[in-house]
Write a protein that holds these residues in place. Structure first.
Motif, PDB file in Angstrom:
ATOM      1  N   THR A   1       0.820  -1.210   0.000  1.00 11.87           N
ATOM      2  CA  THR A   1       0.000   0.000   0.000  1.00 11.87           C
ATOM      3  C   THR A   1       0.856   1.262   0.000  1.00 11.87           C
ATOM      4  OG1 THR A   1      -0.113  -0.031   2.406  1.00 11.87           O
ATOM      5  CG2 THR A   1      -1.904  -1.136   1.208  1.00 11.87           C
ATOM      6  N   THR A   2       2.154   1.085  -0.066  1.00 13.87           N
ATOM      7  CA  THR A   2       3.073   2.209   0.036  1.00 13.87           C
ATOM      8  C   THR A   2       3.390   2.810  -1.325  1.00 13.87           C
ATOM      9  OG1 THR A   2       4.980   0.754  -0.146  1.00 13.87           O
ATOM     10  CG2 THR A   2       4.135   1.167   2.073  1.00 13.87           C
ATOM     11  N   LYS A   3       4.384   3.650  -1.323  1.00 14.39           N
ATOM     12  CA  LYS A   3       4.901   4.287  -2.533  1.00 14.39           C
ATOM     13  C   LYS A   3       6.354   3.848  -2.664  1.00 14.39           C
ATOM     14  CE  LYS A   3       5.195   8.869  -4.549  1.00 14.39           C
ATOM     15  NZ  LYS A   3       4.941  10.304  -4.346  1.00 14.39           N
ATOM     16  N   PHE A   4       6.660   3.142  -3.741  1.00 13.44           N
ATOM     17  CA  PHE A   4       8.032   2.669  -3.980  1.00 13.44           C
ATOM     18  C   PHE A   4       8.339   2.975  -5.440  1.00 13.44           C
ATOM     19  CE2 PHE A   4      10.927  -1.272  -2.960  1.00 13.44           C
ATOM     20  CZ  PHE A   4      12.051  -0.540  -3.275  1.00 13.44           C
TER      21      PHE A   4
ATOM     22  N   GLU B   1       7.496 -13.868 -19.141  1.00 12.39           N
ATOM     23  CA  GLU B   1       6.694 -13.457 -20.289  1.00 12.39           C
ATOM     24  C   GLU B   1       5.614 -12.471 -19.878  1.00 12.39           C
ATOM     25  OE1 GLU B   1       5.110 -17.127 -21.800  1.00 12.39           O
ATOM     26  OE2 GLU B   1       7.064 -17.841 -22.494  1.00 12.39           O
ATOM     27  N   GLU B   2       5.242 -12.519 -18.593  1.00 13.05           N
ATOM     28  CA  GLU B   2       4.092 -11.751 -18.121  1.00 13.05           C
ATOM     29  C   GLU B   2       4.329 -11.282 -16.689  1.00 13.05           C
ATOM     30  OE1 GLU B   2      -0.430 -13.080 -17.060  1.00 13.05           O
ATOM     31  OE2 GLU B   2       0.495 -13.964 -18.837  1.00 13.05           O
ATOM     32  N   ILE B   3       4.055  -9.995 -16.455  1.00 14.04           N
ATOM     33  CA  ILE B   3       4.188  -9.417 -15.119  1.00 14.04           C
ATOM     34  C   ILE B   3       2.845  -8.840 -14.704  1.00 14.04           C
ATOM     35  CG2 ILE B   3       5.237  -7.580 -13.730  1.00 14.04           C
ATOM     36  CD1 ILE B   3       7.696  -7.744 -15.579  1.00 14.04           C
ATOM     37  N   THR B   4       2.392  -9.216 -13.524  1.00 18.45           N
ATOM     38  CA  THR B   4       1.271  -8.553 -12.882  1.00 18.45           C
ATOM     39  C   THR B   4       1.888  -7.727 -11.770  1.00 18.45           C
ATOM     40  OG1 THR B   4      -0.205 -10.394 -13.391  1.00 18.45           O
ATOM     41  CG2 THR B   4      -0.905  -8.884 -11.652  1.00 18.45           C
ATOM     42  N   PHE B   5       1.589  -6.425 -11.767  1.00 17.39           N
ATOM     43  CA  PHE B   5       2.325  -5.504 -10.908  1.00 17.39           C
ATOM     44  C   PHE B   5       1.368  -4.630 -10.115  1.00 17.39           C
ATOM     45  CE2 PHE B   5       6.312  -2.547 -11.186  1.00 17.39           C
ATOM     46  CZ  PHE B   5       6.370  -2.485  -9.802  1.00 17.39           C
ATOM     47  N   GLN B   6       1.326  -4.838  -8.805  1.00 19.33           N
ATOM     48  CA  GLN B   6       0.545  -4.014  -7.899  1.00 19.33           C
ATOM     49  C   GLN B   6       1.441  -2.847  -7.487  1.00 19.33           C
ATOM     50  OE1 GLN B   6       0.945  -3.883  -4.144  1.00 19.33           O
ATOM     51  NE2 GLN B   6      -0.450  -2.172  -4.370  1.00 19.33           N
ATOM     52  N   ILE B   7       1.108  -1.630  -7.944  1.00 19.72           N
ATOM     53  CA  ILE B   7       1.996  -0.473  -7.821  1.00 19.72           C
ATOM     54  C   ILE B   7       1.664   0.463  -6.667  1.00 19.72           C
ATOM     55  CG2 ILE B   7       2.679  -0.490 -10.247  1.00 19.72           C
ATOM     56  CD1 ILE B   7       0.590   1.748 -10.719  1.00 19.72           C
TER      57      ILE B   7
END
Length: 168
Positions: free
Chosen positions: A14-17, A39-45
């Motif tokens: 939940t932060t900022k990185f 091949e595939e990235i799921t990224f929670q930003i």
């Protein structure tokens, strides 16, 4: 040949990185990820400044989102998880028995996350690095050498409480 990590889940919680969010999208990092099969990235930003969306960069599909109620499905579907060093996230990934590479946010004051990552690496449950060492770390670590995280045993607490509160 070593295991390929086709689906990678990245999370910053939940932060900022911002440093990690921006760095992951660079050609050298994506090339390093492709070298281990990505091949595939799921990224929670989280709250980072990068824009969510679906992209393709340097031959890698990237789905970036800010938040979900739960990241459990993303963890379950991943061949490898790369995460910030938040205790909750680390434990959730380790309990799901997924290989984990923690990227420590060196910008945090009083960095207790580094202490957690160091101890879990000493215990061979994960590997950790910084943004500066991410590419070289991906080139040398062998996730098959990690030890599974021990399952929780609630009877330990119950037995302890029984021993403390039992009248003799």
């Amino acid at each position: 040949m070593s295991k390929l990590y086709k689906k990678i889940f990245l999370t910053v919680g939940t932060t900022k990185f911002d440093l990690l969010c921006e760095y992951i999208l660079t050609e050298p990092v994506l090339t390093a990820l492709k070298s281990i099969g990505c091949e595939e990235i799921t990224f929670q930003i989280g709250k980072s400044i990068v824009d969510p969306g679906i992209y393709e960069r340097h031959g890698v599909k990237i789905n970036m989102y800010r938040f979900k109620d739960s990241i459990s499905e993303d963890i379950k579907n991943a061949d490898l998880v790369i995460s910030h060093a938040g205790a909750g996230t680390c434990l959730e990934v380790l309990e799901a028995n997924k290989p984990l590479l923690v990227v420590v946010n060196e910008d945090l004051m009083d960095n207790h996350q580094l202490e957690l990552a160091e101890q879990l690496q000493i215990d061979s449950h994960l590997y950790y690095c910084t943004c500066d060492t991410l590419i070289s770390t991906l080139g040398v670590v062998d996730f098959s050498l990690l030890n599974p995280f021990p399952k929780a045993d609630p009877t330990l607490l119950i037995n302890y409480l029984d021993s403390v509160f039992t009248v003799k």
